[in-house]
Design an enzyme around this catalytic site. Structure first.
Site: not given
Ligand code: C5P
Length: 230
Positions: A65, A33, A117, A60, A62, A209
């Site tokens: 608009d 990603k 999230t 990614d 996102k 991570r």
């Protein structure tokens, strides 16, 4: 081997760091990603290099608009040859439909972010939404499906409900994954183990991570792969 269900989040600020790190991974075991940070720093060239090495890329960015702008951005992203792209479902029906029309069916997968999230109920109320996060996730996921997109990004704690409501063929992509022996959650609020996320109905796991900061990323990837196939 079955298709990789682990998507490693390349949250790096420099192309060389990301490329050096990817030498420790394998396209047989994972997809990658690329988000706003790395894409802004490294541009389309890094996608070309990693695709050439055999990796599928989830870009990614996102998009959110007006419909025309999002449609053109989606078209440009598809032309980079990426495996998956995303938009914000809260851009509304017209924007989602424009994105769908810009991305040919059976080419790049097109998914939508429902509710970030990082937002809780109070945050949503403050920006004018009266629903709970769970209600809003469900509402936006239904809208996304209705507009013909391939799936949504959601928390693995929401996948059981979404899978039940939206059926088997709607793609559920879940970040917020933590390993059982690595319960450090960083800035993720609601975390799930890889095994539990798959058991809840996730199709793909976005993991950053726990892999990028592992002393042995390849071994960690193998361990996660074993845990989700067991
Ligand atoms: O596993 P880790 O917490 O490091 O993963 C962070 C990645 O997950 C970031 O690339 C972030 O963009 C992504 N993500 C997220 N929550 C979302 C959507 C994406 O954490 N709702």
């Amino acid at each position: 081997m079955s298709e990789p269900r682990i998507i490693v989040a390349l949250d790096f600020d420099h192309a060389k760091t990301a490329l050096d790190f990817c030498k420790k991974l394998s396209p047989q075991l994972c997809r990658l990603k690329i988000g706003k940070e790395l894409f802004t720093a490294a541009g389309p060239a890094i996608i070309e290099k990693l695709t050439h090495q055999g990796f599928d890329i989830f870009l990614d960015l996102k998009f959110h608009d007006i419909p025309t702008t999002v449609a053109k951005a989606c078209k440009a992203a598809c032309e980079l040859g990426v495996w998956m792209i995303n938009v914000h479902a809260s851009g509304g029906r017209k924007m989602l439909m424009a994105a769908r029309e810009a991305v040919p069916q059976n080419s790049t997968r097109l998914i939508a972010v429902t509710v970030l999230t990082s937002l809780n109920e109070h945050d949503l109320h403050e920006i004018g939404f009266s629903n709970s996060p769970q209600e809003l996730v469900l509402k936006l996921a239904h809208l996304t499906q209705d507009c013909g997109l391939n799936g949504v990004v959601c928390s693995a704690q929401e996948t059981t409900a979404l899978r039940k409501e939206l059926g088997r063929n709607f793609c559920l992509v879940t970040p917020g994954i933590r390993l059982i022996d690595n319960i450090k959650t960083d800035d993720q609020e609601r975390v799930t183990t890889p095994h539990q996320a798959i058991a809840n109905g996730s199709d793909y796991l976005v993991i950053g991570r726990p892999i990028t900061q592992s002393p042995d990323p390849y071994q960690t990837l193998l361990d996660i792969q074993r845990s989700i196939t067991s």
